[in-house]
Every structure is written in structure tokens, then in C-alpha cells.
Design a protein around this motif. Sequence first.
Motif, PDB file in Angstrom:
ATOM      1  N   ILE A  16       0.842  -1.198   0.000  1.00  0.00           N
ATOM      2  CA  ILE A  16       0.000   0.000   0.000  1.00  0.00           C
ATOM      3  C   ILE A  16       0.878   1.249   0.000  1.00  0.00           C
ATOM      4  CG2 ILE A  16      -1.647   1.374   1.345  1.00  0.00           C
ATOM      5  CD1 ILE A  16      -2.826  -1.344   2.336  1.00  0.00           C
ATOM      6  N   VAL A  17       1.881   1.269   0.867  1.00  0.00           N
ATOM      7  CA  VAL A  17       2.783   2.424   0.952  1.00  0.00           C
ATOM      8  C   VAL A  17       3.573   2.578  -0.348  1.00  0.00           C
ATOM      9  CG1 VAL A  17       4.815   3.350   2.134  1.00  0.00           C
ATOM     10  CG2 VAL A  17       2.900   2.410   3.462  1.00  0.00           C
ATOM     11  N   GLU A  18       4.068   1.473  -0.894  1.00  0.00           N
ATOM     12  CA  GLU A  18       4.807   1.522  -2.161  1.00  0.00           C
ATOM     13  C   GLU A  18       3.933   2.111  -3.269  1.00  0.00           C
ATOM     14  OE1 GLU A  18       5.795  -1.747  -5.505  1.00  0.00           O
ATOM     15  OE2 GLU A  18       6.551  -2.246  -3.514  1.00  0.00           O
ATOM     16  N   ILE A 105      -4.232   8.774   3.442  1.00  0.00           N
ATOM     17  CA  ILE A 105      -3.608   7.519   3.867  1.00  0.00           C
ATOM     18  C   ILE A 105      -2.653   7.817   5.011  1.00  0.00           C
ATOM     19  CG2 ILE A 105      -2.133   5.580   3.188  1.00  0.00           C
ATOM     20  CD1 ILE A 105      -3.115   6.054   0.282  1.00  0.00           C
ATOM     21  N   PHE A 106      -2.859   7.137   6.119  1.00  0.00           N
ATOM     22  CA  PHE A 106      -1.990   7.285   7.286  1.00  0.00           C
ATOM     23  C   PHE A 106      -0.629   6.671   6.981  1.00  0.00           C
ATOM     24  CE2 PHE A 106      -0.213   5.758  11.289  1.00  0.00           C
ATOM     25  CZ  PHE A 106      -0.370   6.857  12.128  1.00  0.00           C
ATOM     26  N   ALA A 107       0.449   7.434   7.279  1.00  0.00           N
ATOM     27  CA  ALA A 107       1.810   6.924   7.102  1.00  0.00           C
ATOM     28  C   ALA A 107       2.431   6.573   8.455  1.00  0.00           C
ATOM     29  CB  ALA A 107       2.674   7.946   6.368  1.00  0.00           C
ATOM     30  N   TYR A 119      -0.265  10.559   3.365  1.00  0.00           N
ATOM     31  CA  TYR A 119      -0.195  10.676   1.911  1.00  0.00           C
ATOM     32  C   TYR A 119      -1.537  11.254   1.487  1.00  0.00           C
ATOM     33  CZ  TYR A 119       3.735   7.455   2.258  1.00  0.00           C
ATOM     34  OH  TYR A 119       4.924   6.860   2.586  1.00  0.00           O
ATOM     35  N   GLU A 120      -1.489  12.309   0.675  1.00  0.00           N
ATOM     36  CA  GLU A 120      -2.745  13.008   0.363  1.00  0.00           C
ATOM     37  C   GLU A 120      -2.804  13.416  -1.102  1.00  0.00           C
ATOM     38  OE1 GLU A 120      -5.443  16.334   2.526  1.00  0.00           O
ATOM     39  OE2 GLU A 120      -3.332  16.863   2.254  1.00  0.00           O
TER      40      GLU A 120
END
Length: 154
Positions: A16-18, A105-107, A119-120
Motif C-alpha cells: 500500500i505504501v509503495e 492515507i496514514f503513514a 499521503y494526500e
Amino acid sequence: MTIARAAGRLISRSEIVERACSWLRDSVPYSQTKFHQNEHGIYRADCSGFVSMAWGLPGKPEDRHGGSDTPGLVVVSSLIAADELKAGDVIIRGEGGNETRHVVIFAAWAEEPGRYWAYEQAGGHRTRLRSVTYPYETGAESYAPRRYVSVLEP
């Protein structure tokens, strides 16, 4: 109360982060009407398209690009407590119209108390990673932390 249901394949938090970082890398301009295409597919260049891409959701309907809308993201996620937030979870305002709904998205939690890194994909900006006051800068009472039901937990 809406019961969450899976909409896509199982996905790890690191993926998801990638995927989120791929739009950060591409510096995608925000748009509710345009699309962005990269190695992860074609998705609307708005906040819900961004999260749909990061979560690996199919388009709606599946033969259409773009991913889910913000209320649709609520359907495929479960409410969690703030202290349960992990990378890849979201903070979302699912009700209202196109001008009031939003999702990030929470980092990670920031060092400064009451703030987190998100992440926005937001109007007037390109994809970004920024520090945000929890739960969100405006309309805070309407935002809630949620977890995608198909995220793989270690």
C-alpha cells in the motif's frame, strides 16, 4: 452500521505504501475528472481514486477505470481506534458531497503530539506527504480512522 466487505485482493501494508509513493514520485495533479496511469493501473486523480489505487481496488464497475468513490471506501473498510492506526490505514470523511468528502492515507505518527504523516491527493495540490493535525485540519468531527478489510496483517 455498515458491515465492511472485501472488494479487492489481499494486500500488504508495505505494498500500500509503495503504491502511494508511486503517485508521490509521479507528482500527480489533483482532478475529479482526469485519470492517472502508471504501473498500478488507471485511476481517477482525486483522493478516493488515489486510495483505491493504493489499496489495489478494481474500478467500479470492474470494467471501468477509476476505483471507488469515498463512500465506497467506507464500505470496504472497518472503523478502528486512533491508537490502532498503522501505515496504509486511512482517515476518512465519507459523508457529504464532492466538496466535503475526503480521505488520506496514514503513514505514521509525527513527533509533534496530535499530528501524523499522511499521503494526500487534495484539490489545489499534487500528491504529497505532509504532517496533519489528527483527525484532520477541517471538519475534524466528521473524520474517522478506518482499515481496509483486505489488508494483510503480519
